[in-house]
Design a protein around this motif. Structure first.
Motif, PDB file in Angstrom:
ATOM      1  N   THR A   3     -12.628 -15.960  19.535  1.00 43.94           N
ATOM      2  CA  THR A   3     -12.567 -14.412  20.577  1.00 43.94           C
ATOM      3  C   THR A   3     -13.020 -13.465  19.833  1.00 43.94           C
ATOM      4  O   THR A   3     -12.327 -12.550  19.316  1.00 43.94           O
ATOM      5  CB  THR A   3     -11.208 -14.510  21.295  1.00 43.94           C
ATOM      6  N   ARG A  32     -11.530 -21.829  17.153  1.00 42.48           N
ATOM      7  CA  ARG A  32     -11.604 -20.846  17.820  1.00 42.48           C
ATOM      8  C   ARG A  32     -11.259 -19.244  17.835  1.00 42.48           C
ATOM      9  O   ARG A  32     -10.127 -18.507  16.618  1.00 42.48           O
ATOM     10  CB  ARG A  32     -10.979 -20.601  19.401  1.00 42.48           C
ATOM     11  N   ASP A  48     -14.681 -17.033  23.740  1.00 47.36           N
ATOM     12  CA  ASP A  48     -14.288 -17.770  22.988  1.00 47.36           C
ATOM     13  C   ASP A  48     -15.202 -18.817  22.744  1.00 47.36           C
ATOM     14  O   ASP A  48     -16.060 -18.689  23.515  1.00 47.36           O
ATOM     15  CB  ASP A  48     -13.502 -18.744  23.993  1.00 47.36           C
TER      16      ASP A  48
END
Length: 416
Positions: free
Chosen positions: A5, A3, A76
């Motif tokens: 961001t 992930r 995200d």
């Protein structure tokens, strides 16, 4: 999933541009092509997990002819692990390498990265870290106190050795080459090592304390860098300064897998990536790569530095280094530097979680003490004693002359 961001800024829709990142940085292109099937997308396409709106900005971060306002959001985006694996070059390329090229952004910054369990053990990480740095310096229960050979450029090996001799006698724990010093004609690394290491070893034999000296070994050619490493190790040295942005991921990986030295990372050049709050990347992201690759000590700035970085940024950087990626063993030793002297010790102690697990690096804050380097070392130690005890520096200085002199000399910030 891996992930990332992003802080997104655009005159249009942040949601659409988040989707554009996910598409462009995985399976998409500017037009549909054969082979871009739904099955392929389901397997390796990146996905927008969340978009959180933020207050808009009246001004763009990148130049723009639009009158604004400029919409901002945090996005995200999850990248399938199967599309990247644990290759850090692929991770940098896919998740970050192309995002700044995408049309439509007036600002974009990588602000967080969460790596999955598959990265645990995939890279060597620190060889020495905090425990090894403490063991090799013999320092427990307080910060490791260090200094830097100044002037950075111009001193020849005998002149450098004369200064080092004085610093060793002063009781300092750590000395380093300035990051700008490599192996110039007037001070070749091998000659510098020959001049300095006998002083370090002689002091160790007489006192039992081995001052850690970090020699600059960086080189664009990994083979030359390893030869530099071997010169230091063979002479009895135990630490090296590595300019991580200059040698790159490949150079760092090559060095770490063969190294017997504590690797002190200098991040010079990082400011290019971060000075604008809506462009580049946060240190919390940047530092993960180098920790995985194996730096043992990570130089950041400090409180009330001589450079541009605000205190809040230093505190966030320190916190990032202290946060395990997968275990306590992957935490390097934070190094606070840049215009430091004893005066910043209380605030540093309080704002870094009241820890003493750091290397407190003072250049002029030690060597420019009005009573000399030995008094400078004592003054910094006294400042940290006061900070940990919760005693105001001015009160502690009444019974500690070196600290009193330091407060008088550096207190207005001009001398530092």
């Amino acid at each position: 999933m891996i992930r990332l961001t992003y802080l997104v800024e655009t005159e249009g829709s942040p949601e659409k541009l988040a989707a554009k990142i996910a598409s462009d940085q995985s399976t998409g292109t500017f037009v549909a092509v054969p082979g871009e099937t739904e099955e392929l997308k389901a397997r390796v396409a990146a996905r927008v997990a969340a978009v959180r709106p933020l207050p808009s900005s009246p001004k763009p971060s990148f130049p723009s002819d639009s009158p604004g306002p400029f919409n901002r959001a945090e996005a995200d985006i999850d990248f399938p692990f199967d599309a990247i694996g644990t290759d850090l070059a692929a991770l940098m390329t896919i998740t970050m390498g192309g995002v700044w090229s995408i049309r439509g952004f007036t600002g974009i910054r990588v602000i967080a990265m969460q790596l999955p369990e598959e990265f645990r053990g995939a890279h060597p990480g620190p060889q020495f870290g905090i425990p090894g740095s403490r063991k090799l310096t013999g320092v427990e229960g307080r910060p490791i106190i260090g200094t830097i050979v100044k002037p950075a450029l111009g001193l020849r090996p005998p002149e450098t050795a004369a200064l080092v001799k004085e610093l060793i006698a002063a009781g300092v724990d750590f000395i380093k080459d300035d990051e700008k010093l490599a192996s110039p004609a007037y001070s070749p690394l091998e000659e510098r090592v020959k001049a300095i290491m006998p002083l370090v070893l002689d002091h160790e034999q007489k006192t039992g304390k081995k001052v850690m000296y970090a020699f600059g070994i960086s080189h664009a050619d990994p083979d030359v860098m390893m030869r530099n490493h071997d010169v230091v190790l063979k002479a009895g040295g135990n630490c090296a300064v590595v300019n991580i942005n200059s040698i790159g991921f490949g150079g760092m990986s090559f060095l770490r897998k063969r190294s017997g030295l504590v690797l002190h990372a200098h991040r010079n050049g990082w400011d290019l990536l971060t000075r604008h709050p809506c462009i580049g990347m946060d240190f919390s992201v940047y530092q993960q790569f180098w920790r995985l690759l194996g730096v043992d000590q990570f130089q950041i700035n400090g409180i009330k530095v001589k450079y541009w970085e605000p205190d809040e940024s230093f505190v966030a950087s320190f916190k990032a280094l202290r946060q395990p990626l997968f275990s306590e063993g992957d935490c390097p030793l934070p190094v606070a530097g840049s215009g430091q002297w004893g005066g910043q010790a209380p605030e540093t102690y309080e704002r870094t979680g009241r820890t003493q697990d750091l290397l407190y690096l003072c250049g002029g804050g030690i060597v420019s003490h009005p009573s000399g380097p030995a008094a400078g070392v004592r003054a910094v130690r006294q400042a940290w004693e006061a900070a940990v005890a919760g005693i105001p520096l001015e009160a502690y200085a009444k019974d500690h002359a070196e600290l009193a002199q330091s407060l008088a000399f550096f207190g207005d910030g001009k001398a530092g």
